[in-house]
Design an enzyme around this catalytic site. Structure first.
Site, PDB file in Angstrom:
ATOM      1  N   SER A  48     -14.488 -22.845  -1.348  1.00  0.00           N
ATOM      2  CA  SER A  48     -13.183 -22.458  -0.805  1.00  0.00           C
ATOM      3  C   SER A  48     -13.021 -20.933  -0.758  1.00  0.00           C
ATOM      4  O   SER A  48     -12.339 -20.420   0.124  1.00  0.00           O
ATOM      5  CB  SER A  48     -12.046 -23.110  -1.591  1.00  0.00           C
ATOM      6  OG  SER A  48     -12.225 -22.939  -2.954  1.00  0.00           O
TER       7      SER A  48
ATOM      8  N   HIS B  30     -14.656 -20.135   2.446  1.00  0.00           N
ATOM      9  CA  HIS B  30     -13.856 -20.532   3.617  1.00  0.00           C
ATOM     10  C   HIS B  30     -12.568 -19.713   3.779  1.00  0.00           C
ATOM     11  O   HIS B  30     -12.050 -19.590   4.878  1.00  0.00           O
ATOM     12  CB  HIS B  30     -13.530 -22.022   3.559  1.00  0.00           C
ATOM     13  CG  HIS B  30     -14.744 -22.870   3.772  1.00  0.00           C
ATOM     14  ND1 HIS B  30     -14.934 -24.073   3.150  1.00  0.00           N
ATOM     15  CD2 HIS B  30     -15.863 -22.649   4.516  1.00  0.00           C
ATOM     16  CE1 HIS B  30     -16.107 -24.561   3.518  1.00  0.00           C
ATOM     17  NE2 HIS B  30     -16.688 -23.723   4.344  1.00  0.00           N
TER      18      HIS B  30
HETATM   19 ZN    ZN Z   1     -13.256 -24.533  -6.182  1.00  0.00          ZN
END
Ligand code: ZN
Ligand code: ZN
Length: 395
Positions: free
Chosen positions: A68, A71
């Site tokens: 994440s 991203h």
């Molecule tokens: Zn994570």
């Protein structure tokens, strides 16, 4: 102190409407609909200070880069970030971390002792800052908190010299002492959070297995690899991992996989049926993020296998429709569960105990880097799949 911060421009897409929990210019639950032109850099920021009696300050020793983080810093062709969830920028990134308590409020209780946190206690912490008083929290489901904040997403995280958390999210790593020497204790501690995501998926949501069951993991990222280790420790007969990357397949074997499949070269369905003598698997974990590609093959195994009662746990996030055949799930008495988060259900302390009993997840760390190198590696992880986990190690 120094910290790795992400800045981005609040520039909502035309169709975006401010949600009830969103704050104009600051916070949204739909990151990829709002934030544009992200920039990650190491900056000088004030050190965190204790404001509530239940808080602790942790000197960060290790912090891993999560998908994440990658991203949040990666964009589509219009410059919007790819990460779809809760985000509030600018923020200090980093949520897979461990460190040492250097300051504790008078009411900051360590669950190991039921007393105030000692200075010098090695700890890790949950990333999901659940409130404890909303309805899902009160019913025992903190992973679905209605007032969620997230460390490293909208609250300053741990790619820094110090991080502040409320003691209720912190877990002692004392149990790992003597098992992991020196920095390895903190590297192991930084993997408690992602390993707990896998534990929540296969044990809490997936319902676990009975010793002797077969399991199939699709996707050999950190979560898939952690699931391999957990399910082998849970007594799985055959742990089978399907993953295109050779580096990741080899790691899966080191962590206990009995068989690995390269889905780009082998027939996944025939391989699973072959390795299980036609019985199939009790548990499937969808950890690829491309369910539309792997789903037909999962269904075919469930349909053709002699075993019934399979559970498919979905842990990878994907904004994709799954081509589900109800008939397969009816006739084969199968079920699907969705899994989110890592908090509650006794997950963190059990993962720490598993690590203490020899489940060594530090094998998935491909490289340790300095804080200054983090922005570069957050970028590199967009494309370089030979790297599995890259972890910051502070002096
Ligand atoms: Zn994570
Ligand atoms: Zn809550």
């Amino acid at each position: 102190m120094r910290a790795v911060r992400l800045h981005a421009k609040w520039d909502p897409r035309p169709e975006f409407k401010l949600g009830p929990k969103d704050i104009e210019g600051k916070l949204t639950w739909l990151g990829s609909k709002v934030w544009r032109y992200p920039e990650v850099r190491v900056e000088e920021v004030p050190e965190p200070r204790i404001e509530k009696p239940t808080e602790i300050i942790i000197k960060v020793k290790a912090c891993g880069i999560c998908g994440s983080d990658v991203h949040m810093a990666q964009t589509d062709e219009e410059g919007y970030i790819l990460y779809p969830g809760l985000t509030g920028f600018p923020v200090t990134l980093g949520h897979e971390f461990s460190g040492v308590v250097v300051e504790a409020g008078p009411e900051a209780i360590n669950r190991r002792t039921n007393k105030r946190f000692e200075i010098g206690e090695p700890v890790c912490a949950e990333e999901m800052l659940w409130c404890g008083h909303c309805r899902p929290c009160a019913e025992g489901f903190p992973n679905h908190c209605e007032n969620l904040n997230e460390l490293g997403f909208n609250v300053d995280g741990a790619f820094a010299e110090y991080v502040k958390v409320d003691a209720k999210y912190a877990w002692s790593l004392r149990e790992l002492e003597g098992v992991y020497e020196g920095d390895r204790l903190f590297l192991a501690g930084s993997l408690v959070e992602p390993t707990s995501v896998a534990y929540n998926a296969v044990i809490v949501r997936g319902g676990g297995i009975r010793p002797g069951d077969n399991v199939v993991i699709l996707g050999g990222g950190p979560i898939g690899l952690a699931a391999v280790a957990i399910l082998k420790h849970a007594g799985a007969s055959k742990v089978i991992l399907s993953e295109p990357s050779e580096v990741r397949r080899n790691l899966a074997k080191e962590l206990g996989a009995d068989h690995v499949i390269d889905p780009t070269k082998e027939n996944f369905v025939e391989a699973v049926l072959d390795y299980t003598n036609g019985l199939g698997a009790k548990l499937f974990l969808e950890a690829t993020g491309v369910p539309q590609l792997v789903w037909p093959q999962i269904e075919e195994v469930i349909w053709r296998a002699r075993g019934i009662n399979a559970t498919v746990a979905i842990v990878a996030r994907a904004d994709a429709k799954i081509p589900l055949t109800g008939e397969v799930f009816q006739v084969r008495r199968a079920q699907i569960v969705g899994s989110q988060g890592h908090s509650g259900h006794g997950t963190f302390p059990r993962v720490i105990s598993l690590m203490a009993s020899g489940m060594d997840m530090t094998k998935i760390i491909s490289k340790t880097v300095s804080m200054e190198e983090i922005p570069e590696y957050i970028k590199r992880l967009q494309t370089d799949k030979s790297l599995v986990k890259v972890t910051m190690l502070n002096e």
